[in-house]
Design a protein around this motif. Structure first.
Motif, PDB file in Angstrom:
ATOM      1  N   ARG A   1       7.212  -6.223   5.464  1.00  0.00           N
ATOM      2  CA  ARG A   1       5.824  -6.381   5.883  1.00  0.00           C
ATOM      3  C   ARG A   1       5.524  -7.855   6.142  1.00  0.00           C
ATOM      4  O   ARG A   1       4.866  -8.210   7.121  1.00  0.00           O
ATOM      5  CB  ARG A   1       4.872  -5.842   4.814  1.00  0.00           C
ATOM      6  CG  ARG A   1       3.405  -5.880   5.257  1.00  0.00           C
ATOM      7  CD  ARG A   1       2.434  -5.596   4.114  1.00  0.00           C
ATOM      8  NE  ARG A   1       2.526  -6.653   3.125  1.00  0.00           N
ATOM      9  CZ  ARG A   1       2.943  -6.486   1.878  1.00  0.00           C
ATOM     10  NH1 ARG A   1       3.297  -5.324   1.441  1.00  0.00           N
ATOM     11  NH2 ARG A   1       3.005  -7.492   1.039  1.00  0.00           N
TER      12      ARG A   1
ATOM     13  N   LYS B   1       0.856  -1.195   0.000  1.00  0.00           N
ATOM     14  CA  LYS B   1       0.000   0.000   0.000  1.00  0.00           C
ATOM     15  C   LYS B   1       0.886   1.237   0.000  1.00  0.00           C
ATOM     16  O   LYS B   1       1.675   1.447   0.920  1.00  0.00           O
ATOM     17  CB  LYS B   1      -0.922  -0.017   1.202  1.00  0.00           C
ATOM     18  CG  LYS B   1      -1.915  -1.161   1.129  1.00  0.00           C
ATOM     19  CD  LYS B   1      -2.826  -1.186   2.322  1.00  0.00           C
ATOM     20  CE  LYS B   1      -3.790  -2.362   2.121  1.00  0.00           C
ATOM     21  NZ  LYS B   1      -4.525  -2.698   3.294  1.00  0.00           N
TER      22      LYS B   1
ATOM     23  N   ALA C   1       1.140  -2.853  -6.749  1.00  0.00           N
ATOM     24  CA  ALA C   1       0.886  -2.057  -5.541  1.00  0.00           C
ATOM     25  C   ALA C   1      -0.530  -1.482  -5.565  1.00  0.00           C
ATOM     26  O   ALA C   1      -1.163  -1.372  -6.620  1.00  0.00           O
ATOM     27  CB  ALA C   1       1.904  -0.922  -5.425  1.00  0.00           C
ATOM     28  N   GLU C   2      -0.974  -1.099  -4.406  1.00  0.00           N
ATOM     29  CA  GLU C   2      -2.252  -0.401  -4.248  1.00  0.00           C
ATOM     30  C   GLU C   2      -1.910   1.037  -3.881  1.00  0.00           C
ATOM     31  O   GLU C   2      -1.401   1.301  -2.798  1.00  0.00           O
ATOM     32  CB  GLU C   2      -3.050  -1.074  -3.128  1.00  0.00           C
ATOM     33  CG  GLU C   2      -4.402  -0.465  -2.877  1.00  0.00           C
ATOM     34  CD  GLU C   2      -5.098  -1.159  -1.698  1.00  0.00           C
ATOM     35  OE1 GLU C   2      -5.611  -0.427  -0.835  1.00  0.00           O
ATOM     36  OE2 GLU C   2      -5.091  -2.400  -1.643  1.00  0.00           O
ATOM     37  N   THR C   3      -2.137   1.975  -4.816  1.00  0.00           N
ATOM     38  CA  THR C   3      -1.771   3.373  -4.599  1.00  0.00           C
ATOM     39  C   THR C   3      -2.985   4.185  -4.172  1.00  0.00           C
ATOM     40  O   THR C   3      -4.093   3.962  -4.660  1.00  0.00           O
ATOM     41  CB  THR C   3      -1.155   3.986  -5.866  1.00  0.00           C
ATOM     42  OG1 THR C   3      -2.095   3.877  -6.946  1.00  0.00           O
ATOM     43  CG2 THR C   3       0.137   3.289  -6.237  1.00  0.00           C
ATOM     44  N   ARG C   4      -2.745   5.144  -3.278  1.00  0.00           N
ATOM     45  CA  ARG C   4      -3.805   6.023  -2.797  1.00  0.00           C
ATOM     46  C   ARG C   4      -3.289   7.452  -2.744  1.00  0.00           C
ATOM     47  O   ARG C   4      -2.227   7.717  -2.169  1.00  0.00           O
ATOM     48  CB  ARG C   4      -4.263   5.620  -1.391  1.00  0.00           C
ATOM     49  CG  ARG C   4      -4.923   4.260  -1.311  1.00  0.00           C
ATOM     50  CD  ARG C   4      -6.324   4.343  -1.912  1.00  0.00           C
ATOM     51  NE  ARG C   4      -6.991   3.074  -1.905  1.00  0.00           N
ATOM     52  CZ  ARG C   4      -7.140   2.290  -2.955  1.00  0.00           C
ATOM     53  NH1 ARG C   4      -6.652   2.646  -4.114  1.00  0.00           N
ATOM     54  NH2 ARG C   4      -7.791   1.157  -2.880  1.00  0.00           N
TER      55      ARG C   4
ATOM     56  N   ASP D   1      -1.077   2.687   7.951  1.00  0.00           N
ATOM     57  CA  ASP D   1      -1.889   1.974   6.961  1.00  0.00           C
ATOM     58  C   ASP D   1      -1.167   1.816   5.623  1.00  0.00           C
ATOM     59  O   ASP D   1      -1.709   1.200   4.706  1.00  0.00           O
ATOM     60  CB  ASP D   1      -3.213   2.704   6.734  1.00  0.00           C
ATOM     61  CG  ASP D   1      -4.116   2.671   7.949  1.00  0.00           C
ATOM     62  OD1 ASP D   1      -3.915   1.810   8.838  1.00  0.00           O
ATOM     63  OD2 ASP D   1      -5.032   3.521   8.016  1.00  0.00           O
ATOM     64  N   PHE D   2       0.037   2.398   5.512  1.00  0.00           N
ATOM     65  CA  PHE D   2       0.776   2.380   4.253  1.00  0.00           C
ATOM     66  C   PHE D   2       2.168   1.791   4.456  1.00  0.00           C
ATOM     67  O   PHE D   2       2.746   1.897   5.538  1.00  0.00           O
ATOM     68  CB  PHE D   2       0.889   3.795   3.684  1.00  0.00           C
ATOM     69  CG  PHE D   2      -0.441   4.410   3.348  1.00  0.00           C
ATOM     70  CD1 PHE D   2      -1.061   4.131   2.140  1.00  0.00           C
ATOM     71  CD2 PHE D   2      -1.080   5.254   4.245  1.00  0.00           C
ATOM     72  CE1 PHE D   2      -2.287   4.680   1.826  1.00  0.00           C
ATOM     73  CE2 PHE D   2      -2.308   5.808   3.943  1.00  0.00           C
ATOM     74  CZ  PHE D   2      -2.919   5.517   2.734  1.00  0.00           C
ATOM     75  N   ASP D   3       2.696   1.199   3.382  1.00  0.00           N
ATOM     76  CA  ASP D   3       4.022   0.579   3.416  1.00  0.00           C
ATOM     77  C   ASP D   3       5.119   1.483   2.871  1.00  0.00           C
ATOM     78  O   ASP D   3       6.297   1.266   3.152  1.00  0.00           O
ATOM     79  CB  ASP D   3       3.999  -0.717   2.602  1.00  0.00           C
ATOM     80  CG  ASP D   3       2.980  -1.699   3.134  1.00  0.00           C
ATOM     81  OD1 ASP D   3       3.121  -2.127   4.296  1.00  0.00           O
ATOM     82  OD2 ASP D   3       2.028  -2.031   2.389  1.00  0.00           O
TER      83      ASP D   3
ATOM     84  N   ASP E   1       1.274   0.708  -9.828  1.00  0.00           N
ATOM     85  CA  ASP E   1       0.064  -0.094 -10.044  1.00  0.00           C
ATOM     86  C   ASP E   1       0.371  -1.324 -10.896  1.00  0.00           C
ATOM     87  O   ASP E   1      -0.086  -2.429 -10.595  1.00  0.00           O
ATOM     88  CB  ASP E   1      -1.035   0.746 -10.693  1.00  0.00           C
ATOM     89  CG  ASP E   1      -1.631   1.801  -9.766  1.00  0.00           C
ATOM     90  OD1 ASP E   1      -1.469   1.686  -8.529  1.00  0.00           O
ATOM     91  OD2 ASP E   1      -2.258   2.743 -10.283  1.00  0.00           O
TER      92      ASP E   1
ATOM     93  N   ASP F   1      -8.131   9.985  -2.565  1.00  0.00           N
ATOM     94  CA  ASP F   1      -8.578   8.718  -2.010  1.00  0.00           C
ATOM     95  C   ASP F   1      -8.723   8.780  -0.488  1.00  0.00           C
ATOM     96  O   ASP F   1      -9.633   8.190   0.085  1.00  0.00           O
ATOM     97  CB  ASP F   1      -7.597   7.596  -2.374  1.00  0.00           C
ATOM     98  CG  ASP F   1      -7.507   7.387  -3.869  1.00  0.00           C
ATOM     99  OD1 ASP F   1      -8.559   7.162  -4.503  1.00  0.00           O
ATOM    100  OD2 ASP F   1      -6.391   7.467  -4.415  1.00  0.00           O
TER     101      ASP F   1
END
Length: 188
Positions: free
Chosen positions: A185, A10, A36-39, A73-75, A32, A63
């Protein structure tokens, strides 16, 4: 680039109005594509507007509003440049605290162009080898960084680049650095 290299990771992309569009869009696309999940995280609540070289660019949905974003909440963190964006972020205490948390936790950070202005405010530039848009050389040197004129520089958990022309070197450097967060992680 291998797909799924960053599967499950994330990534927060911290921006304010005036970020350089290509410096967010192209790295985000690479992240992406790597799984990865980008916000987009921003002090703005709904939309944030890019700068496209010499004029205003596209708007992008936010987001996660910065007031609700939690670094845990993010890596990893991406800090695009543009002049207006980091100049505003570095004066926003919540933005500086958000970015600082990544350095405090040893999480990887990628920054391009003027993005290191925010890093200076976190105190994390001190003792690092970095690059940036040339006009930040004095600012980074005064903050205790060793500024170099190279397309991409990796120092510990930080990767930096100078400008949009460096994106072909920046993206692989960022992906490689961020891939180390996957193992971290998984071990946690």
């Amino acid at each position: 680039m291998t797909t799924e290299t960053l599967k499950g990771l994330k990534i927060a992309i911290l921006v304010e109005d005036g970020f350089e569009q290509v410096e967010m869009v192209e790295p985000r696309k690479a992240l992406d594509e790597a799984g990865a999940e980008t916000r987009i995280v921003s002090p703005k609540n709904e939309q944030v507007r890019a700068w496209n070289f010499t004029e205003w660019g596209d708007e992008f949905p936010v987001d996660v509003a910065l007031d609700h974003a939690q670094p845990q909440d993010f890596d990893a963190l991406l800090l695009p440049g543009g002049v207006l964006n980091p100049d505003t972020l570095r004066t926003e205490p919540n933005a500086v605290a958000f970015a600082k948390a990544f350095f405090d936790d040893g999480k990887p950070v990628a920054s391009i162009c003027h993005g290191p202005w925010t890093i200076i405010e976190t105190g994390a530039a001190h003792g690092r080898r970095m690059t940036s848009w040339p006009s930040l050389k004095t600012d980074l040197t005064n903050a205790g960084a060793d500024w170099v004129d190279q397309a991409v520089v990796v120092d510990q958990n930080l990767v930096t680049s100078r400008n949009p022309d460096d994106i072909p070197a920046f993206n692989p450097g960022m992906i490689e650095l961020f891939s180390n967060a996957c193992g971290r992680r998984d071990a946690a």
